[in-house]
Scaffold this motif. Structure first.
Motif, short mmCIF file in Angstrom:
data_model
loop_
_atom_site.label_atom_id
_atom_site.label_comp_id
_atom_site.label_asym_id
_atom_site.label_seq_id
_atom_site.Cartn_x
_atom_site.Cartn_y
_atom_site.Cartn_z
N GLU A 122 0.83 -1.20 0.00
CA GLU A 122 0.00 0.00 0.00
C GLU A 122 0.86 1.25 0.00
O GLU A 122 0.52 2.26 -0.62
N ASN A 123 1.98 1.21 0.69
CA ASN A 123 2.88 2.36 0.76
C ASN A 123 3.47 2.66 -0.62
O ASN A 123 3.53 3.82 -1.04
N ALA A 126 0.77 4.17 -2.79
CA ALA A 126 0.47 5.55 -2.41
C ALA A 126 1.51 6.52 -2.98
O ALA A 126 1.16 7.59 -3.51
N TYR A 127 2.80 6.15 -2.87
CA TYR A 127 3.86 7.00 -3.41
C TYR A 127 3.71 7.19 -4.91
O TYR A 127 3.78 8.30 -5.44
N THR A 138 1.07 6.61 -6.88
CA THR A 138 -0.19 7.27 -7.26
C THR A 138 -0.11 8.78 -7.04
O THR A 138 -0.50 9.56 -7.92
N ALA A 139 0.39 9.20 -5.89
CA ALA A 139 0.49 10.63 -5.59
C ALA A 139 1.42 11.33 -6.58
O ALA A 139 1.15 12.45 -7.02
N LYS A 170 -2.73 15.68 -0.42
CA LYS A 170 -2.04 14.41 -0.70
C LYS A 170 -0.87 14.63 -1.65
O LYS A 170 0.17 13.98 -1.52
#
Length: 332
Positions: A148-149, A152-153, A155-156, A301
């Motif tokens: 997930e981490n 997240a990186y 995607t952002a 975000k």
């Protein structure tokens, strides 16, 4: 009431919300006499989402913006001349395959050997940058068991560049005095996600929007093979098996609908009134989806993005944009 009916009912408030902001975007664009409703649709979505937030009751409808975008793209086929596809299709396919292949290698190299990123992040950034933005990030993540981490990186980072390129590319195209066809193909090859590519194209001109969408769809069609390749690569490392259904699951099936609509619209027996109606309907679907796209852009975000992923993608974008600009100007 069955599950499908409940889903439709749950989405109605959010769809109504998107429609209201879409009407507002069209009115603002008409009143100002500058830009397109699509740009104002994104801006209104960003303002409302970041300034006030989206109520839970509206979320199901707002979250359907990707489906609305796909419907808009399918209907956009009515605006495409099959002769244009025949004339430029071969060159676009060659440029697209070369761009995607080069892009994956560049991002992997920059991420691992220039900025020292490890694990699954380079693969996620490579897919997101070279194919189809966040959609590719999520598709690849699911096939290589990314954390997930890592997701997240990646995607952002991709979302940040969607915002940057959406503003920068039309400005650059005007400064470079590019033709509509050249700009559309250039943005379709270089930018990341389908929504911003389409918006940037139409912000430049209607013709640029059509070519940007066509080029981007060609890129999107390569997502299945890339996901399959990454799945194979990491399955060897993890001693896991892969499925041929990976290709089918990640192939953008709305691409087929796009060409079917284009074929119908180009039939001699198809009336001009019917084609115009499809075009207007497509325009409304785009506006609705771009409001939803704006609602998904969370500025807070974006500020949390790591420095190394950001500079990896920035270096890739500058490199690939220069390469594709030279190639497009030479061919078209």
């Amino acid at each position: 009431m069955n599950l499908k009916s409940r889903s439709i009912v749950a989405g109605l408030p959010g769809i109504t919300f998107l429609l209201c902001l879409s009407v507002a975007a069209k009115m603002i664009s008409s009143e100002i006499g500058w830009g397109t409703p699509l740009i104002f649709a994104i801006l209104l979505g960003i303002i409302v989402s970041n300034g006030y937030g989206i109520p839970v009751s509206l979320r199901p409808g707002v979250n359907s913006y990707k489906l609305l975008l796909e419907v808009g793209i399918v209907l956009l086929g009515a605006s495409i001349s099959l002769q244009d596809i025949i004339n430029g299709g071969g060159s676009i396919v060659i440029l697209t395959v070369a761009t995607v292949g080069t892009g994956v290698i560049l991002v992997e190299f920059f991420a691992r050997y220039v900025f020292g990123l490890s694990g699954r992040v380079p693969a996620l950034l490579a897919g997101g940058s070279s194919i189809c933005g966040v959609s590719a990030v999520l598709a690849i993540a699911g096939s290589i068991n990314a954390s997930e981490n890592d997701i997240a990186y990646a995607t952002a980072t991709i979302l940040m560049f969607d915002v940057i390129t959406l503003a920068a590319f039309p400005i650059a195209g005007n400064l470079l005095n590019m033709s509509s066809v050249s700009f559309g193909i250039w943005s379709g090859l270089s930018m990341f996600s389908t929504g911003p590519v389409t918006a940037a194209g139409f912000a430049f001109s209607h013709t640029a929007g059509k070519w940007a969408t066509l080029t981007k769809l060609t890129r999107n069609s390569l997502m299945g093979p890339l996901v399959l390749a990454y799945s194979f690569r990491y399955s060897i490392n993890d001693n896991q098996s892969i499925s041929i259904y990976t290709f089918y699951d990640n192939f953008p099936k709305f691409l087929i609908g796009f060409f079917i609509v284009a074929a119908i619209a180009n039939m001699p027996s198809t009336s001009t009134e019917f084609v115009n109606t499809i075009r207007v309907t497509s325009d409304w679907f785009f506006t609705l989806s771009f409001v939803g796209l704006g609602c998904e852009i969370q500025l807070q975000k974006l500020r949390q993005t790591g420095v190394r992923p950001f500079f990896t993608v920035l270096l890739y974008l500058l490199t690939i944009s220069a390469i594709t600009l030279f190639a497009v100007q030479s061919v078209f």
